[in-house]
Design an enzyme around this catalytic site. Structure first.
Site, mmCIF file in Angstrom:
data_model
loop_
_atom_site.group_PDB
_atom_site.id
_atom_site.type_symbol
_atom_site.label_atom_id
_atom_site.label_comp_id
_atom_site.label_asym_id
_atom_site.label_seq_id
_atom_site.Cartn_x
_atom_site.Cartn_y
_atom_site.Cartn_z
ATOM 1 N N ASN A 9 -51.461 33.495 -29.278
ATOM 2 C CA ASN A 9 -50.144 33.233 -29.508
ATOM 3 C C ASN A 9 -49.798 34.772 -29.750
ATOM 4 O OD1 ASN A 9 -47.281 33.606 -31.023
ATOM 5 N ND2 ASN A 9 -48.171 32.639 -33.058
ATOM 6 N N TRP A 10 -48.666 35.156 -28.724
ATOM 7 C CA TRP A 10 -47.843 36.979 -28.645
ATOM 8 C C TRP A 10 -46.925 37.090 -29.401
ATOM 9 C CZ3 TRP A 10 -49.004 38.286 -22.917
ATOM 10 C CH2 TRP A 10 -50.648 38.134 -22.552
ATOM 11 N N LYS A 11 -46.804 35.653 -29.692
ATOM 12 C CA LYS A 11 -45.300 36.355 -30.433
ATOM 13 C C LYS A 11 -44.215 36.696 -30.071
ATOM 14 C CE LYS A 11 -48.359 36.053 -34.466
ATOM 15 N NZ LYS A 11 -48.526 36.005 -36.531
ATOM 16 N N HIS A 95 -44.506 26.672 -35.596
ATOM 17 C CA HIS A 95 -45.352 27.940 -36.279
ATOM 18 C C HIS A 95 -45.166 27.761 -37.513
ATOM 19 C CE1 HIS A 95 -46.992 32.117 -36.790
ATOM 20 N NE2 HIS A 95 -47.790 31.608 -36.352
ATOM 21 N N GLU A 97 -43.559 31.058 -39.071
ATOM 22 C CA GLU A 97 -42.611 31.411 -38.465
ATOM 23 C C GLU A 97 -41.712 31.034 -38.538
ATOM 24 O OE1 GLU A 97 -44.752 34.661 -36.352
ATOM 25 O OE2 GLU A 97 -46.014 35.134 -37.777
ATOM 26 N N GLU A 167 -52.659 26.983 -40.229
ATOM 27 C CA GLU A 167 -52.847 28.582 -40.215
ATOM 28 C C GLU A 167 -52.631 28.362 -42.203
ATOM 29 O OE1 GLU A 167 -51.936 29.961 -36.614
ATOM 30 O OE2 GLU A 167 -50.125 30.145 -37.017
ATOM 31 N N GLY A 173 -51.700 37.652 -40.190
ATOM 32 C CA GLY A 173 -51.138 38.806 -40.280
ATOM 33 C C GLY A 173 -51.348 39.874 -41.485
ATOM 34 N N SER A 213 -55.662 35.446 -39.071
ATOM 35 C CA SER A 213 -56.358 36.662 -38.900
ATOM 36 C C SER A 213 -57.597 36.550 -38.408
ATOM 37 C CB SER A 213 -56.591 36.915 -40.463
ATOM 38 O OG SER A 213 -55.534 37.171 -41.181
ATOM 39 N N GLY A 234 -53.051 35.688 -33.054
ATOM 40 C CA GLY A 234 -51.747 36.320 -33.138
ATOM 41 C C GLY A 234 -52.534 37.700 -33.207
ATOM 42 N N GLY A 235 -52.527 39.336 -33.829
ATOM 43 C CA GLY A 235 -53.217 40.506 -33.753
ATOM 44 C C GLY A 235 -53.745 40.820 -32.605
HETATM 45 P P1 PGA Z 1 -53.076 36.399 -36.993
HETATM 46 O O1 PGA Z 1 -51.784 35.429 -36.810
HETATM 47 O O2 PGA Z 1 -54.322 36.189 -36.137
HETATM 48 O O3 PGA Z 1 -52.429 37.815 -35.774
HETATM 49 O O4 PGA Z 1 -53.360 36.338 -38.663
HETATM 50 C C1 PGA Z 1 -52.502 34.038 -36.313
HETATM 51 C C2 PGA Z 1 -50.779 33.401 -35.603
HETATM 52 O O5 PGA Z 1 -49.691 33.470 -36.992
HETATM 53 O O6 PGA Z 1 -51.219 32.552 -34.532
#
Ligand code: PGA
Length: 250
Positions: A9-11, A95, A97, A167, A173, A213, A234-235
């Site tokens: 997930n590149w956000k 998600h 967010e 999640e 993050g 994470s 994500g990251g």
């Molecule tokens: P993260 O994000 O790996 O940076 O914790 C995961 C996500 O939000 O899908």
């Protein structure tokens, strides 16, 4: 046997040129990987250029959101037919967010999942509790509410196409990962909910990803848990080396 699925997930990151560079590296390093489904989810504006690189390869393409109407007066939205036109096979829905900053609810998530399934996109549906809820011992209640209401009203065949991503918001993050045992406990709970909603066959065939994470260093132990069938990353998905490290470690 459920096949592991690792999705990046590149956000809100990467220009078109940067996205093309990253996906080109991922594609060449992932060449020959067949035991893991690999998906990248760039921003909308980069989808069609990224698709030119991954089309026909073992790297799938997903979007990060969608709107449930196909077309019309819905300024700013993107629909299933347009995502398919850009080359997507997957779409992340609900998600945390989006739930936190953009007013997404179980009801909107449900409408989006319905539209994705009707149009032939594979939904990756996110569920999970925040820190306050975990500390108040509400993790199971929140996950139950997300799963039952976001996935309400689908047939067994439709359910089997859905991927659930657990999640825990406190692990996104933050560098804090749920321990493999903590994650497995919730994954097992989600599978029992799916069984209650449908049956054993549906519950056993659906894939449940863990997100929060995930890195090459913790991927192996997480993916080794009985009910964890992949990761939403994500990251660590923003660099080919760490994304591929995760894939190789499971
Ligand atoms: P993260 O994000 O790996 O940076 O914790 C995961 C996500 O939000 O899908």
């Amino acid at each position: 046997m459920r096949k592991i699925i690792i999705a990046g997930n590149w956000k809100l990151n990467k220009t078109i040129a940067e996205a093309v560079e990253l996906v080109s590296e991922i594609k060449s390093q992932a060449d020959g990987v067949t035991n893991v489904d690999i998906v990248v989810c760039p921003v909308f504006t980069a989808l069609s250029e990224v698709n030119k690189i991954v089309a026909g390869s073992n790297v799938g393409l997903g979007a990060q959101d969608l709107y449930w109407e196909d077309s019309g007066a819905f300024t700013g939205e993107v629909s299933v037919p347009l995502l398919k036109d850009a080359g997507c096979q997957y779409v992340i829905i609900g998600h945390s967010e989006r739930r936190q900053y953009f007013g997404e609810t179980n009801e909107t998530v449900n409408s989006k999942v319905k539209a994705a399934l009707a149009g032939g996109l594979i939904p990756i549906v996110c569920v999970g509790e925040n820190l306050e809820q975990r500390e108040a011992d509400k993790a199971f209640d929140v996950v139950k509410d997300h799963v039952e209401n976001s996935l309400k009203g689908f047939s067994a065949d439709e359910m089997k196409k859905i991927i659930v991503a657990y999640e825990p918001v406190w692990a996104i993050g933050t560098g804090k990962t749920a321990s493999p045992a903590q994650a497995q406990e919730i994954h097992n709970f989600i599978r029992s909910l799916l069984k209650e909603m449908h049956n054993d066959e549906v519950a056993e065939s659906m894939r449940i990803q863990y997100g929060g994470s995930v890195k090459p260093e913790n991927a192996k132990e997480l993916m080794g848990q009985k009910d964890i069938d992949g990761a939403l990353v994500g990251g660590a998905a923003l660099k080919a080396e760490s994304f591929l490290g995760i894939i190789k470690n499971c």
